[in-house]
Design a protein around this motif. Sequence first.
Motif, mmCIF file in Angstrom:
data_model
loop_
_atom_site.group_PDB
_atom_site.id
_atom_site.type_symbol
_atom_site.label_atom_id
_atom_site.label_comp_id
_atom_site.label_asym_id
_atom_site.label_seq_id
_atom_site.Cartn_x
_atom_site.Cartn_y
_atom_site.Cartn_z
ATOM 1 N N THR A 133 -37.267 -6.067 89.942
ATOM 2 C CA THR A 133 -36.019 -5.350 89.659
ATOM 3 C C THR A 133 -35.021 -5.598 90.784
ATOM 4 O OG1 THR A 133 -36.928 -3.385 90.742
ATOM 5 C CG2 THR A 133 -37.049 -3.445 88.328
ATOM 6 N N TYR A 134 -33.743 -5.520 90.408
ATOM 7 C CA TYR A 134 -32.668 -5.641 91.398
ATOM 8 C C TYR A 134 -32.393 -4.255 91.971
ATOM 9 C CZ TYR A 134 -31.431 -10.415 90.044
ATOM 10 O OH TYR A 134 -31.435 -11.768 89.834
ATOM 11 N N ASN A 135 -32.560 -4.113 93.287
ATOM 12 C CA ASN A 135 -32.261 -2.846 93.952
ATOM 13 C C ASN A 135 -30.870 -2.933 94.569
ATOM 14 O OD1 ASN A 135 -34.836 -2.006 93.308
ATOM 15 N ND2 ASN A 135 -35.691 -2.701 95.252
ATOM 16 N N VAL B 97 -21.795 -16.794 86.010
ATOM 17 C CA VAL B 97 -21.774 -17.043 87.449
ATOM 18 C C VAL B 97 -22.947 -16.331 88.123
ATOM 19 C CG1 VAL B 97 -19.291 -17.420 87.580
ATOM 20 C CG2 VAL B 97 -20.172 -15.133 87.945
ATOM 21 N N HIS B 98 -23.571 -17.020 89.049
ATOM 22 C CA HIS B 98 -24.641 -16.451 89.882
ATOM 23 C C HIS B 98 -24.183 -16.632 91.322
ATOM 24 C CE1 HIS B 98 -29.060 -16.725 91.423
ATOM 25 N NE2 HIS B 98 -28.522 -15.559 91.688
ATOM 26 N N VAL B 99 -23.972 -15.508 92.005
ATOM 27 C CA VAL B 99 -23.308 -15.560 93.300
ATOM 28 C C VAL B 99 -24.067 -14.741 94.340
ATOM 29 C CG1 VAL B 99 -21.220 -14.776 94.496
ATOM 30 C CG2 VAL B 99 -21.014 -15.939 92.306
ATOM 31 N N HIS B 100 -24.207 -15.308 95.536
ATOM 32 C CA HIS B 100 -24.717 -14.566 96.689
ATOM 33 C C HIS B 100 -23.601 -14.472 97.718
ATOM 34 C CE1 HIS B 100 -29.292 -15.232 95.862
ATOM 35 N NE2 HIS B 100 -28.641 -14.698 94.845
ATOM 36 N N ILE B 101 -23.626 -13.376 98.496
ATOM 37 C CA ILE B 101 -22.515 -13.113 99.410
ATOM 38 C C ILE B 101 -23.045 -12.643 100.763
ATOM 39 C CG2 ILE B 101 -22.248 -10.736 98.545
ATOM 40 C CD1 ILE B 101 -19.213 -11.082 98.854
ATOM 41 N N GLY C 214 -26.449 -10.215 99.877
ATOM 42 C CA GLY C 214 -27.318 -10.141 98.722
ATOM 43 C C GLY C 214 -26.704 -10.798 97.506
ATOM 44 N N HIS C 215 -27.317 -10.474 96.402
ATOM 45 C CA HIS C 215 -26.918 -10.989 95.082
ATOM 46 C C HIS C 215 -25.730 -10.132 94.611
ATOM 47 C CE1 HIS C 215 -28.050 -12.299 90.890
ATOM 48 N NE2 HIS C 215 -27.517 -11.131 90.603
ATOM 49 N N LEU C 216 -24.609 -10.769 94.383
ATOM 50 C CA LEU C 216 -23.381 -10.023 94.053
ATOM 51 C C LEU C 216 -23.482 -9.348 92.693
ATOM 52 C CD1 LEU C 216 -20.423 -9.355 94.914
ATOM 53 C CD2 LEU C 216 -19.742 -11.351 93.540
#
Length: 141
Positions: free
Chosen positions: A55-57, A83-87, A99-101
Amino acid sequence: MTIKRTIMGQLPYGADLYESLSEIVRREWITLGRIQAIGATTHAVVAYYDQQTKTYNPLEFSGGMEILNLNGNISIRDGNPFVHVHILLGDAHGKVFGGHLLPGTKLFACEVTIDEFDGEGLSRSKEERTGLFLWTSGMLP
Ligand code: ZN
């Protein structure tokens, strides 16, 4: 891969970062590409993917943060550009979080570069082992 076109510009103050990027790639119908950006947020929402629970926390950062780096890709999910983005975010002391935006990140300023590549768009579907929506083709040896 060759770059078909590059879109470069700034996003408006107060805009939702994830929603703005999604809107651009859908409007321009980009199915294969990459995104990079720098800027600042007034509120940020990212997630850490828990590999055990799959799961995404969510993690939230209120107040001004620098967008030190945003890096992501564009492919296809459920038939639409996705779109799959990390920041990476920096605080007033230079400490870095990231993390994962997720939707909910509000912009103070943001300069974006989007590269669209030539070729077939990569598609995502759910993979049982990881619980993630990963590319169904394009596996590198
Ligand atoms: Zn991610």
